[in-house]
Write a protein that holds these residues in place. Structure first.
Motif, PDB file in Angstrom:
ATOM      1  N   SER A  81       1.112  -0.934   0.177  1.00 45.78           N
ATOM      2  CA  SER A  81       0.570  -0.122   0.145  1.00 45.78           C
ATOM      3  C   SER A  81       1.275   1.542  -0.195  1.00 45.78           C
ATOM      4  CB  SER A  81      -0.621  -0.233   0.896  1.00 45.78           C
ATOM      5  OG  SER A  81      -0.648  -1.097   2.270  1.00 45.78           O
ATOM      6  N   ALA A  82       0.461   2.139   0.010  1.00 43.40           N
ATOM      7  CA  ALA A  82       0.799   4.280  -0.144  1.00 43.40           C
ATOM      8  C   ALA A  82       2.005   3.829  -0.934  1.00 43.40           C
ATOM      9  CB  ALA A  82       0.224   4.580   0.993  1.00 43.40           C
ATOM     10  N   PHE A  85       2.840   1.724  -3.667  1.00 43.42           N
ATOM     11  CA  PHE A  85       2.124   1.863  -4.795  1.00 43.42           C
ATOM     12  C   PHE A  85       2.445   3.000  -5.251  1.00 43.42           C
ATOM     13  CE2 PHE A  85      -1.338   5.170  -5.373  1.00 43.42           C
ATOM     14  CZ  PHE A  85      -2.122   4.809  -6.545  1.00 43.42           C
ATOM     15  N   LEU A  86       2.230   4.326  -4.577  1.00 41.79           N
ATOM     16  CA  LEU A  86       3.367   5.392  -4.710  1.00 41.79           C
ATOM     17  C   LEU A  86       4.017   5.273  -5.454  1.00 41.79           C
ATOM     18  CD1 LEU A  86       2.555   8.055  -2.987  1.00 41.79           C
ATOM     19  CD2 LEU A  86       0.975   7.955  -5.368  1.00 41.79           C
ATOM     20  N   SER A 106      -2.257  -3.358  -6.352  1.00 47.38           N
ATOM     21  CA  SER A 106      -1.857  -3.108  -4.719  1.00 47.38           C
ATOM     22  C   SER A 106      -2.862  -3.319  -3.808  1.00 47.38           C
ATOM     23  CB  SER A 106      -1.885  -1.311  -4.563  1.00 47.38           C
ATOM     24  OG  SER A 106      -0.473  -0.707  -5.851  1.00 47.38           O
ATOM     25  N   SER A 108      -3.747  -2.746   0.094  1.00 46.40           N
ATOM     26  CA  SER A 108      -4.406  -1.141   0.396  1.00 46.40           C
ATOM     27  C   SER A 108      -5.266  -1.039   1.631  1.00 46.40           C
ATOM     28  CB  SER A 108      -5.365  -0.721  -0.840  1.00 46.40           C
ATOM     29  OG  SER A 108      -6.684  -1.702  -0.769  1.00 46.40           O
ATOM     30  N   MET A 124      -3.755   5.456   2.313  1.00 41.78           N
ATOM     31  CA  MET A 124      -3.982   5.902   1.566  1.00 41.78           C
ATOM     32  C   MET A 124      -5.388   5.572   0.298  1.00 41.78           C
ATOM     33  SD  MET A 124      -1.352   7.020  -1.359  1.00 41.78           S
ATOM     34  CE  MET A 124      -0.704   8.490  -1.204  1.00 41.78           C
ATOM     35  N   GLN A 126      -5.559   5.058  -2.530  1.00 42.43           N
ATOM     36  CA  GLN A 126      -4.486   4.745  -3.991  1.00 42.43           C
ATOM     37  C   GLN A 126      -6.269   4.912  -4.910  1.00 42.43           C
ATOM     38  OE1 GLN A 126      -2.511   1.791  -0.982  1.00 42.43           O
ATOM     39  NE2 GLN A 126      -3.140   0.647  -2.748  1.00 42.43           N
ATOM     40  N   ALA A 130      -5.003   7.359  -8.124  1.00 42.80           N
ATOM     41  CA  ALA A 130      -4.780   6.049  -9.194  1.00 42.80           C
ATOM     42  C   ALA A 130      -5.478   6.590 -10.651  1.00 42.80           C
ATOM     43  CB  ALA A 130      -4.522   4.951  -9.161  1.00 42.80           C
ATOM     44  N   TYR A 166      -5.252   0.032 -12.916  1.00 41.81           N
ATOM     45  CA  TYR A 166      -5.419  -0.282 -11.368  1.00 41.81           C
ATOM     46  C   TYR A 166      -6.207  -0.986 -11.033  1.00 41.81           C
ATOM     47  CZ  TYR A 166      -4.338   1.021  -6.491  1.00 41.81           C
ATOM     48  OH  TYR A 166      -4.267   0.195  -5.261  1.00 41.81           O
ATOM     49  N   ASP A 168      -7.124  -2.198  -6.607  1.00 43.41           N
ATOM     50  CA  ASP A 168      -7.212  -2.105  -5.530  1.00 43.41           C
ATOM     51  C   ASP A 168      -8.077  -3.386  -4.948  1.00 43.41           C
ATOM     52  OD1 ASP A 168      -6.669   0.432  -3.790  1.00 43.41           O
ATOM     53  OD2 ASP A 168      -8.347  -0.450  -3.231  1.00 43.41           O
TER      54      ASP A 168
END
Ligand code: ADP
Length: 571
Positions: A81-82, A85-86, A106, A108, A124, A126, A130, A166, A168
């Protein structure tokens, strides 16, 4: 009365994700483990999938994206996560920009906590982060929806204009248990994920009419044409029409660069002088000066034909006289069918003028390449690489940098489709090791990555990954001690070096040795030739530190005009 025993077999989110991917022919995941997806990676491997672990998610993402480009199947990147992911999101955005099919999956935090901003571990939002950078973004909340979620992600990634998607997966979903049979039934095998899109007959006829009226026609092949894997149809279009063509960087090799109709060595001439240009899977973006201005011989307007799968691409920069919308294979086949014996051949004067320009420019380049300065410059080092690669067209070439990119693009000829992988639409640095690993894992073939020293720095730690999986990747670092070059000085005389300068005389080759690979230092073309030959013969992870004159190289390579200061000076 007999008692009924209900021994229901259960499955969970972890298993359903693995099953859904496998059902759709996915065999490799690129990623970096951690909470909450470590067990997903373990299970994937236990179930026979290949997991390639990276040191940074951006490079895992780039590997997935290039795998998608090469195979037309979405490349999968798995992150935590966060922050993970970024890091992966950079690669997802780049994949979307380049039209590469990829899915970033990702783990989360739980929605309940994220939405109330209660401060979770790596919290986050996400999905919303995204959205602007992906072609599509989905979240799955219930285990029985995993099959549909994966199916939607695959279809979105590869259908129409390909791009990054993406997906999640909240931690709680992965652990959710449901009845195994219900789970099995919820899985979806995607039927015809990238359906052919047949162009309308009147659009094809219109394009052929425009082409017939041309005196000085030009075909421009982009990486969309390479992606489409319609190689024979594209060759037929070029050869049957007799029209000169220009390949964009990643379309090099779609036809061999030494093809008689290639106008690469007369690029500025043909762009400025052509009266009709047929774009095939290429966009009129900054790489083509937006189709306007001096590059295109303005003020005389050109007529454009554009073959593309995305209707909204048409008229994006200039008016398009004849759009042909559909998948490139179908469009090009339809065009070829309309080019019969009576189809007018391009004007002999036009072809002659191109041939003349080509010969002149080739002679000039040969003269520059024949020089042997000490220390090496970009040209003499690239000559050595060119000569080693010439008899091996099957080798994948990854290329990034500023000067290293610009010079290698024109000096290293490609002879097979989809063998050149580079900075692409954004012109970015940092794709190097991700692309090299992705290409080599996907194809099992030798990769040679030609890297500027600055560009290499973005993904350099992945040499450990290359050694860990013992990949046939040879990296050549063009080491001129800095960004662009290594000669800038701090004008204040202060203790910090100039912003563009690196450690002088660095030995990048020793980074490879640190992990058990082969490191070589090459100060002359002969040493570079020997080291590259050795690397290719052995197939071992190798890094060659090519010592380049630190005064060689121009600011921003060939795009110095994009520096605000130089642009202002020009005004
Ligand atoms: P280049 O940078 O080489 O000019 P671009 O990435 O700018 O190439 O352009 C690729 C174009 O090809 C995009 O407009 C995209 O919509 C299109 N494209 C990608 N795949 C296909 C396909 N299979 N059929 C038709 N067009 C495609």
């Amino acid at each position: 009365m007999a008692t009924e025993t209900t021994t229901t077999e259960l499955t969970d989110g972890f298993h359903l994700v693995v099953d859904a991917l496998k059902l759709n022919g996915i065999d490799t995941i690129y990623g970096l483990v951690g909470i909450p997806i470590t067990d997903l990676a373990r299970l994937w491997q236990a179930e026979g999938g290949r997991f390639i672990g990276f040191r940074h998610e951006q490079h895992a993402g780039n590997a997935a994206a290039i795998a998608g480009y090469l195979t037309q199947k979405p490349g999968i990147c798995l992150t935590v996560s966060a922050p993970g992911f970024l890091n992966g999101l950079t690669a997802l955005a780049n994949a979307t920009t380049n039209c590469f099919p990829m899915i970033l999956i990702s783990g989360s935090s739980e929605r309940e906590i994220v939405d109330l901003q209660q401060g979770d571990y790596e919290e986050m939002d996400q999905l919303n982060a995204a959205r602007p950078y992906a072609k599509a973004a989905y979240r799955v909340l219930h285990a029985e929806d995993i099959g549909i979620g994966v199916a939607r992600a695959i279809r979105a990634a590869v259908s129409g204009r390909p791009g990054g998607v993406y997906l999640d997966l909240p931690a709680k979903l992965l652990a959710q248990a449901i009845d195994a049979e219900r789970g099995r039934q919820s899985l979806v095998k995607v039927v015809d994920p990238a359906p052919r899109q047949i162009p309308a007959a009147d659009a094809v006829a219109r394009a052929l009419d425009v082409l017939k009226g041309a005196k000085r026609p030009l075909i421009l092949l982009g990486k969309g044409a390479a992606y489409a894997q319609a190689d024979a149809a594209i060759r037929a279009l070029v050869e049957k029409s007799g029209i000169p063509y220009l390949p964009m960087s990643m379309a090099k090799g779609l036809l061999p660069d030494d093809h008689a109709q290639s106008a690469s060595a007369a690029r500025s001439y043909v762009l400025a002088e052509a009266d009709v240009v047929m774009l095939v899977g290429a966009r009129l973006n900054w790489l083509l000066s937006h189709g306007k201005g001096k590059t295109w011989g303005a003020p005389v307007p050109k007529r454009f034909i554009q073959v593309d799968i995305a209707p909204t691409e048409i008229d994006s920069n200039v008016a398009i006289a004849a759009p042909v919308i559909g998948d490139i294979g179908s469009c090009v086949e339809a065009l070829v069918a309309g080019i019969g014996a009576g189809f007018p051949k391009p004007d002999a004067q036009w072809l002659g003028a191109i041939a003349e320009r080509k010969a002149k420019n080739a002679a000039k380049m040969a003269e520059t390449l024949a020089k042997d300065p000490v220390p090496m410059n970009f040209h003499s080092a690239l000559r050595a690489i060119r000569d080693v690669l010439a008899p091996r067209p099957d080798i994948y070439v990854v290329n990034e940098g500023a000067n290293t990119l610009d010079f290698a693009r024109s000096i290293i000829d490609m002879r097979e489709p989809r063998k050149r992988l580079d900075s692409g639409t954004w012109g970015i640095m940092g794709i190097g090791m991700g692309f090299a690993i992705g290409a080599s894992v996907t194809t099992g073939k030798q990769v040679v990555a030609i890297e500027g020293d600055s560009a290499f720095g973005f993904s350099g730690m992945e040499v450990e990954t290359i050694c860990r999986y013992n990949l046939p990747v040879c990296i050549v670092v063009f080491n001129n001690n800095g960004v662009y070059r290594g000669t800038d000085v701090n004008p204040t005389g202060g203790k910090d070096v100039a912003p563009t300068v690196f450690v002088k005389g660095a030995r990048y080759d020793r980074m490879m040795e640190a992990f058990g690979g082969i490191g070589r230092n090459a100060a002359t073309p002969a040493e570079l030739t020997a080291a590259l030959n050795e690397a290719i013969a052995s197939g071992r992870p190798t890094l060659i530190n090519a010592v380049i004159d630190e005064a060689a190289g121009t600011e921003s390579g060939r795009i110095g005009n994009l520096n605000p200061q130089s642009a202002a000076k020009k005004k």
